[in-house]
Design an enzyme around this catalytic site. Sequence first.
Site, PDB file in Angstrom:
ATOM      1  CG  HIS A  99      -2.021   1.161   1.246  1.00  0.00           C
ATOM      2  ND1 HIS A  99      -3.548   0.849   1.500  1.00  0.00           N
ATOM      3  CD2 HIS A  99      -2.476   1.185   0.308  1.00  0.00           C
ATOM      4  CE1 HIS A  99      -4.339   1.164   1.175  1.00  0.00           C
ATOM      5  NE2 HIS A  99      -4.258   1.852   0.020  1.00  0.00           N
ATOM      6  CG  ASP A 122      -6.468  -0.764   4.467  1.00  0.00           C
ATOM      7  OD1 ASP A 122      -6.339  -1.194   5.472  1.00  0.00           O
ATOM      8  OD2 ASP A 122      -5.099  -0.049   4.190  1.00  0.00           O
ATOM      9  CG  HIS A 124      -4.168  -1.979   8.534  1.00  0.00           C
ATOM     10  ND1 HIS A 124      -4.138  -2.966   7.869  1.00  0.00           N
ATOM     11  CD2 HIS A 124      -3.948  -2.680   9.877  1.00  0.00           C
ATOM     12  CE1 HIS A 124      -3.938  -4.010   7.974  1.00  0.00           C
ATOM     13  NE2 HIS A 124      -3.595  -3.797   9.732  1.00  0.00           N
ATOM     14  CG  ASP A 126      -2.563   2.115   5.406  1.00  0.00           C
ATOM     15  OD1 ASP A 126      -1.930   1.505   6.335  1.00  0.00           O
ATOM     16  OD2 ASP A 126      -3.074   1.520   4.286  1.00  0.00           O
ATOM     17  CG  HIS A 139       2.684  -1.827   4.339  1.00  0.00           C
ATOM     18  ND1 HIS A 139       1.593  -3.259   4.370  1.00  0.00           N
ATOM     19  CD2 HIS A 139       3.061  -1.695   5.982  1.00  0.00           C
ATOM     20  CE1 HIS A 139       1.675  -3.543   5.775  1.00  0.00           C
ATOM     21  NE2 HIS A 139       3.052  -2.974   5.814  1.00  0.00           N
ATOM     22  CG  ASP A 226      -4.925  -2.747   2.534  1.00  0.00           C
ATOM     23  OD1 ASP A 226      -4.683  -4.234   2.186  1.00  0.00           O
ATOM     24  OD2 ASP A 226      -4.169  -2.405   2.416  1.00  0.00           O
ATOM     25  CG  ASP A 228      -5.191  -5.798   4.913  1.00  0.00           C
ATOM     26  OD1 ASP A 228      -6.367  -4.090   5.064  1.00  0.00           O
ATOM     27  OD2 ASP A 228      -4.932  -5.034   5.183  1.00  0.00           O
ATOM     28  CD  GLU A 271      -0.382  -4.558   1.249  1.00  0.00           C
ATOM     29  OE1 GLU A 271      -0.380  -5.729   1.314  1.00  0.00           O
ATOM     30  OE2 GLU A 271       0.232  -3.385   1.720  1.00  0.00           O
TER      31      GLU A 271
END
Length: 299
Positions: A99, A122, A124, A126, A139, A226, A228, A271
Amino acid sequence: MQHLKIGVIGVPMDLGQNRRGVDMGPSAIRYAGLLSRLEALGHEVKDFGDITIERRTEEEVSPGLKNLSQVIKANDLLRMKVEAIEEEGYYPLVLGGDHSIAIGTLAGVTKDRKNLGVIWYDAHGDLNTSETSPSGNIHGMPLAVSLGLGDESLTSIGGFAPKIKPEHIVIIGARSLDEGEKELIKEKGIKIFTMHEIDRIGMTRVMEEAIEYVKTNTDGVHLSLDLDGLDPNDAPGVGTPVLGGISYRESHLAMEMLAEAGILTSTEFVEVNPILDERNKTAEVAVALMGSLFGEKLL
């Protein structure tokens, strides 16, 4: 959905994190049938190939920033490629890679946009910097970098900073945030729909509110997805899986609603890690979601 000229660019990079394999993500996504799927929807698709990435040698560690010089070089190349793709009249579709490539994508698509809206799909945030990151993996920093926060060598890619404004960002699907990220979200007033909100009010309302938010006072909208963000049961081949994520069906709904809204001006999917995957399942999920995003319907 109107037929688009879509320019695909791959960024086979895993330098922004520790786990190897996401450098093979662009190939896996292409292998899963991306180009033919988009063409079947009536879009004109041109594959611009991959950015050349330096091979990982001995890990370079700057203070709190791993592989800094290589990440900068790759993202600057990506920035220039994205700018060139847009100048040719194509909609940029970027395939990652980890990412951290969003630094280059956002630097490219904001060259001529002063108020870009961003949907960050996402697990996360980030939003780390070298001071707050527990790992030093870049990332986990691209959204912060694009806000002009962090190391100047990263924030200045493209020759200007910040690239985006906090009031134009929506994070969707977050369920793993570091303490520094939580503080920054509160400090900057960043709009966020965690899994709590998705569970509580449902994906339809989340997307309705997110779409209305990012299209207000903006001159384009970028989707940074992303894999994830999805639950690991649906997308197992990612570098940093987090249990309890967005479902496959909810993600299709989100993409379908974005297609109907017609607000997106650029997109990246990142990702995908074939090494950790199950028979290319995650890449196939990515391609299926891109199908919905670019107008695919059951009827």
